[in-house]
Design an enzyme around this catalytic site. Structure first.
Site, PDB file in Angstrom:
ATOM      1  N   ALA A 123     -10.246 -23.049  27.963  1.00  0.00           N
ATOM      2  CA  ALA A 123     -11.368 -22.175  27.586  1.00  0.00           C
ATOM      3  C   ALA A 123     -10.893 -20.914  26.884  1.00  0.00           C
ATOM      4  O   ALA A 123     -11.582 -20.372  26.014  1.00  0.00           O
ATOM      5  CB  ALA A 123     -12.178 -21.806  28.825  1.00  0.00           C
ATOM      6  N   ASP A 154       6.790  -3.013 -12.428  1.00  0.00           N
ATOM      7  CA  ASP A 154       7.731  -2.963 -13.535  1.00  0.00           C
ATOM      8  C   ASP A 154       6.975  -2.472 -14.774  1.00  0.00           C
ATOM      9  O   ASP A 154       5.743  -2.547 -14.824  1.00  0.00           O
ATOM     10  CB  ASP A 154       8.313  -4.360 -13.767  1.00  0.00           C
ATOM     11  CG  ASP A 154       9.291  -4.392 -14.930  1.00  0.00           C
ATOM     12  OD1 ASP A 154      10.084  -3.455 -15.048  1.00  0.00           O
ATOM     13  OD2 ASP A 154       9.236  -5.352 -15.705  1.00  0.00           O
TER      14      ASP A 154
END
Length: 876
Positions: free
Chosen positions: A297, A343
Site C-alpha cells: 500500500a 559558447d
C-alpha cells in the site's frame, strides 16, 4: 627487427615528458624525432612506431548495448523497490499482485528503452563522418594514407581544405592559415609562421603549431607529427570526457533520496505493525501477510511509469521544436536551470565572418556616394584570394576574405576579368598587409593594399593618422577586426614591387565580425525574464567576446575574465568572481570545467552550450549539456544531454518552458500519489491499533495503486503548461520535492483522509455489516478521484474551466468511476475482488467522503492564496 634497433629508432621525447614543441626550432624538433624532413620515415620505421605507440585514434565513451540499455532501466530506486514488493507478494502466494507489479515494471522499462534506442539512432543519423586521408612523406615520396595510420615523426603535407591529422610542428609554410575554432573557440582563422616562440603561450597563440582536428583554409604547409591520438590536444580533451563520467541530475538525486525515504518508512511501519500484532497474539502467517500488504500500500507503483511518461512526452514535444533529448531526465533539468554557460562561436554567433561596418574619411555627403561604394567593393573583391561558391557549392578561402568577397559581391562577378591580377605580395605576419596589382583594359595598372591599419595608414599620403585613431577605437569597441584599404594608380610597374607601397590613396576602413544570431538577443532576454542568467564562456579574444556579449544582451559591467586570470584564482575567489562576471574569454577546456563546477558548488543548476571539441568536457560536467546538431562536432554531441537540431540558441527557451511544465506535473503527481498512499498506509496501520480488522485485501490495495494511481498519474503527466510558468524564478538545486507547502499538504491531507476512512470503517464494523470492506474500498477510490481533480488546478480554485484544460484527466476519472461500479455491482468482479454491492445509503456515504475531501483541499488553496497575497502586500 630486434628490440635494440626498435628503441634506437623511436623518438627521444616518447621516453619522457613531451617538450613544448613551439619553443623549439625546426632543427631541434627534427633531431629529437630522428627524421630527415626531405625523406620522411621509412615504412619499417613507421610500422615500429605504430606498434610501439598505437594508432592515431581518439578514444570514445562506449555506447551501451541492447542489454546495457535494458539493464539501465532497472537501476532506479523506485523500480528496485517495486521488484522487492513483487518478490514479497510472490512469497505470500499473491500471484495476481506479483504479476501486476511486474507488468508495471516491464511497461516502465519498455518506455525508457524505446526512448534511449530511438535517441541513439537519431544521433547516428546526425553523423556525417568519413575517415580522412593524410599526405605523408615516406622514403622520399608523398603518399596518401588513412589519418589514423599517421605516426609520431611523420612528415605531413597539407593544402587548403585539409583536416590536420595530428599535432604538428610546422617546418615549412606558405600563407598557411588554419581554422582552429573547434579547439579554441577563436572566430578568426590563424596565420601560421615557423620561428619558435620566446615564451610559454596559450594554444590560440602557438602560431608555429597545427593541431589535430583543425582545418586548413588557405595556403600550404609541411609539418612534423609531434603527437598522435590521446597525446594530441584533441585527445587530451577526449580524456577529460572519460574522467568526468556521468553527472546525475538534480531530480535524479531527489528521486533517489525519495525512494530511500519511502523504503525506510515502509520497513519501519511494517516492522512496527508486525511486532505490535505479535505482542497482541495475532497468528504469525496472517500477521506477515498484513505487514506485506501494508508495504504494498505504501509503494506508489505507478511513479516510475508516470515519470518516464512525463519525460518521454516532454522529449517528443521538444523534438518537434528541434531539440533532441538524449537523456530523459535532462528534459526536466532544463526547467531548473539558473545559469546557461554559452559558447560564443557557432552558438551565439553564426560561425561565419561578415563585414560589420565600413568607414571612409570623406565628408558625410560623399560617404554614401555610388563612386565610394564601388571603390570600396572593388578593393575588397580584387585584393582577395577567396572564391564564392555558386548555388549550393561552398565558399572557399580564408573566412575573412570570404566575408569581404560577399560584401563586395554587388560589384559584379566579372570584376576580376576586367581587372586581372598581374602581380602580388602575399599577406604575411611581418608586413601585416597584402598587395595585389591589376591591369586595366586601357593598359594602366591599379595597386590595391589591404591590411592592419597600423601597417597601411603610414603608406598613405595626405592623411592625419591621429585623426583615424579615434574612429578605429570606436570600431574596435564593437569588437570587430579592423582592416584598412588603399590604392594607387600606375602607368607602369617599377622593377621592385615593394616600391609600389608608397604614396597610396586611402580608401577606408572595414570592421569584420562573426555576427551574433538574430534571435540570440531575444533568447538571452527571455532567459533573464525567467530568472536565468546567461554567461559567455569562450576561447576567443576578450575584445571580441565583450562585443558579442553586448550585442546579445549579456552584461559586461563587471568586465571580462580571461583564462590567464582564472588560472591565478583559488576556488573561493573564482566563486566570488562568478557572482558578478558574465563574460569569460581565452578559456581552456579545463578552465571551463572549473567554471561549471564552481557554479554548481554555489548551488546553481548549470546548462552548458557548445559545438566544438573544446566544449565537450564542460558539456559533460554540467547538469545539462546542450550541443549543436548541424554545425557541432560528434564529440560535443556525444557528450551532451540535449542536441539542438537547428543550432539555434533560442530553441533553449521553449525547452526550458517544457522542463518547467514537466517538473510541475511531477510535483502534482507526487502530491496526489503520496497523499493517497499516506491515507492508505495510515488506514491499514491504525485499524489493528483501534481494534478494527484490516479494511482492504492485498488485491484491492493493488487495484487502488494500479488504477487510481496509474490512470490519473499518466493524465497528470500530460497536464498543459501554466501560462505564467516562465515568469517564475527557477528553483534552486537544494530545493526539495516537498517545498512550497507540498509536504505539509501530503501529511495533513493524508491524516484527514485516513480519519474519514477509519470513521467509515468503525461505523460499518459496529453494524457488523459485511459490506464494510467494500464501503471503505469505494470511499477511498471516490476520495482519490476528488483529490486528483483538486490537485490538477495547482493552487488555483478548481473551476470547470480549469478541469476542462486536461480532458484526459476527466476521462481517467470517468474510467475509475465506471471501473469501481463494475467491481461493486458485477458478480464476477465481486468474486475476484471479494466485494459486495453497496446500498444507496452506503454509496451516498462514499460520495460524501469524496465531497468533504474536495472541499477541504479547496479551502486549503484559499487559505494559502490569502496568506500569499498578504505577504506580497506586506513586502510591497
Amino acid at each position: 627487427m630486434d628490440a635494440a634497433r626498435a628503441d634506437a629508432d623511436l623518438p627521444d621525447q616518447q621516453q619522457g615528458p613531451d617538450p613544448a614543441w613551439y619553443l623549439l626550432t625546426v632543427d631541434e624538433c627534427l633531431a629529437r624525432h630522428g627524421v630527415d624532413a626531405g625523406q620522411g620515415l621509412s615504412e619499417a620505421s613507421a610500422l615500429d612506431r605504430r606498434a610501439a605507440y598505437g594508432s592515431n585514434q581518439i578514444p570514445e565513451a562506449g555506447r551501451l548495448t541492447v542489454i546495457g540499455l535494458l539493464s539501465r532501466q532497472f537501476k532506479e530506486p523506485m523500480v528496485v523497490l517495486l521488484l522487492i514488493a513483487a518478490v514479497l507478494s510472490g512469497l505470500i502466494g499473491e500471484a495476481v499482485d506479483t504479476l501486476a507489479i511486474l507488468v508495471i515494471v516491464a511497461l516502465n522499462a519498455g518506455f525508457g528503452f524505446a526512448q534511449s534506442w530511438q535517441t541513439d539512432r537519431a544521433i547516428d543519423a546526425l553523423k556525417q563522418y568519413s575517415t580522412p586521408l593524410a599526405s605523408v612523406r615516406r622514403q622520399g615520396r608523398v603518399t596518401r594514407i588513412p589519418a589514423d595510420q599517421v605516426v609520431v615523426g611523420d612528415i605531413v603535407e597539407m593544402e587548403a581544405g585539409a583536416v590536420v591529422p595530428a599535432d604538428l610542428r610546422l617546418i615549412d609554410a606558405a600563407r598557411f592559415v588554419c581554422d582552429e575554432s573547434i579547439l579554441t573557440g577563436e572566430s578568426f582563422a590563424v596565420e601560421k609562421r615557423l620561428p619558435p616562440l620566446a615564451a610559454e603561450a596559450p594554444l590560440p597563440e602557438r602560431s608555429n603549431m597545427a593541431y589535430k582536428g583543425s582545418l586548413a583554409v588557405s595556403g600550404r604547409a609541411t609539418g612534423l607529427v609531434v603527437a598522435i591520438g590521446t597525446g594530441t590536444e584533441l585527445g587530451r580533451i577526449a580524456e577529460l570526457l572519460l574522467v568526468e563520467g556521468d553527472v546525475r541530475t538534480a531530480l535524479q538525486r531527489k528521486l533517489a533520496a525519495l525512494g530511500r525515504q519511502i523504503t525506510g518508512v515502509v520497513i519501519a511501519v511494517a516492522v512496527l505493525m508486525f511486532v505490535y500484532g505479535y505482542v497482541l497474539g495475532y497468528e504469525l502467517i496472517p500477521l506477515l501477510m498484513s505487514a506485506l500488504s501494508l508495504a504494498v500500500a505504501a509503494i506508489p507503483e505507478a511513479m516510475p511509469a508516470v515519470l518516464t511518461m512525463a519525460f518521454s512526452l516532454g522529449a517528443a514535444r521538444m523534438a518537434k521544436q528541434h531539440a533532441l533529448v538524449k537523456h530523459l531526465p535532462a528534459v526536466e533539468t532544463l526547467g531548473s536551470v539558473t545559469r546557461i554557460c554559452s559558447d560564443k562561436t557557432g552558438t551565439l554567433t553564426q560561425n561565419r565572418m561578415s563585414v560589420l561596418e565600413t568607414w571612409s574619411a570623406v565628408d558625410r555627403q560623399r560617404r554614401h556616394s555610388l563612386d565610394l561604394e564601388q571603390t570600396m567593393r572593388r578593393v575588397m573583391a580584387l585584393n582577395n584570394d577567396a572564391s564564392l561558391g555558386v548555388g549550393d557549392a561552398p565558399h572557399t578561402g580564408d573566412p575573412t576574405e570570404i566575408a569581404l568577397a560577399i560584401a563586395a559581391a554587388a560589384s559584379g562577378p566579372g570584376l576580376r576579368q576586367i581587372w586581372p591580377r598581374v602581380s602580388e605580395l602575399p599577406f604575411d605576419s611581418l608586413r601585416r598587409r597584402m598587395l595585389t596589382v591589376h591591369r586595366g583594359g586601357s593598359g594602366e595598372y591599379l595597386a590595391l593594399v589591404k591590411g592592419a591599419p597600423e601597417s597601411v595608414l603610414p603608406l598613405c599620403r595626405d592623411i592625419n593618422v591621429a585623426a583615424f585613431e579615434t574612429q578605429m577605437a570606436q570600431m574596435a569597441e564593437r569588437g570587430g577586426r579592423i582592416l584598412a584599404f588603399a590604392q594607387r594608380s600606375l602607368k607602369q610597374l617599377p622593377s621592385e614591387l615593394g616600391e609600389v607601397e608608397r604614396d597610396l590613396e586611402f580608401i577606408g576602413l572595414a570592421s569584420l565580425l562573426d555576427p551574433p544570431r538574430v534571435e540570440a538577443a531575444k533568447a538571452v532576454d527571455d532567459a533573464a525574464r525567467a530568472g536565468i542568467q546567461t554567461l559567455m564562456v569562450t576561447g576567443d579574444h576578450p575584445s571580441t567576446a565583450v562585443a558579442i556579449a553586448r550585442c546579445v544582451g549579456i552584461s559586461t559591467e563587471a568586465g571580462v575574465l580571461t583564462g590567464t586570470q582564472i588560472g591565478l584564482l583559488s576556488e573561493a575567489e573564482l566563486q566570488q568572481q562568478l557572482s558578478s562576471v558574465r563574460t569569460f574569454a581565452r578559456v581552456s577546456p579545463e578552465q571551463k570545467i572549473r567554471i561549471v563546477k564552481a557554479l554548481r558548488a554555489s548551488g546553481e543548476v548549470v546548462a552548458v552550450t557548445g559545438d566544438g571539441v573544446n566544449d565537450a568536457p564542460a558539456l559533460k560536467a554540467a547538469d545539462i549539456g546542450i550541443a549543436m546538431g548541424r554545425g557541432g562536432t560528434d564529440v560535443a554531441r556525444q557528450a551532451a544531454d540535449l542536441v539542438l537540431l537547428d543550432d539555434n540558441f533560442a530553441t533553449i527557451i521553449p525547452a526550458v518552458r517544457e522542463g518547467r511544465r514537466i517538473y510541475a506535473n511531477i510535483r502534482k503527481f507526487l502530491k496526489y500519489a503520496l497523499t493517497t498512499n499516506t491515507a492508505e498506509l495510515l488506514t491499514l496501520a491504525l485499524s489493528p491499533v483501534l481494534g478494527l480488522p484490516l479494511p482492504l485485501l492485498p488485491v484491492q490495495i493493488l487495484w487502488i495503486n494500479l488504477v487510481s494511481d496509474g490512470l490519473p498519474g499518466l493524465a497528470l503527466a500530460r497536464d498543459p503548461v501554466d501560462d505564467d510558468v516562465m515568469k517564475e524564478a527557477p528553483r534552486r538545486s537544494d530545493e526539495t520535492l516537498f517545498s512550497s507547502g507540498l509536504g505539509a499538504h501530503i501529511i495533513w491531507m493524508g491524516l484527514f483522509m485516513s480519519a474519514l476512512l477509519l470513521a467509515v470503517h468503525a461505523w460499518s464494523n459496529s453494524r457488523m455489516d459485511a459490506h464494510g470492506p467494500s464501503l471503505v474500498f469505494t470511499a477511498l477510490i471516490f476520495a482519490e478521484m476528488a483529490q486528483v481533480l483538486s490537485i490538477r488546478a495547482g493552487w488555483r480554485v478548481a473551476t470547470g474551466l480549469e478541469l476542462l484544460r486536461n480532458r484526459i484527466l476527466l476521462v481517467a476519472v470517468g474510467v475509475m468511476l465506471v471501473s469501481q461500479m463494475i467491481l461493486i455491482y458485477w458478480e464476477p468482479a465481486n468474486r475476484l475482488f471479494s466485494t459486495q454491492p453497496l446500498s444507496a445509503l452506503e454509496l451516498g456515504i462514499a460520495v460524501a467522503v469524496a465531497a468533504v475531501v474536495f472541499g477541504a483541499s479547496e479551502i486549503e488553496k484559499l487559505a494559502v492564496r490569502r496568506k500569499w497575497l498578504y505577504q506580497r502586500r506586506t513586502a510591497g
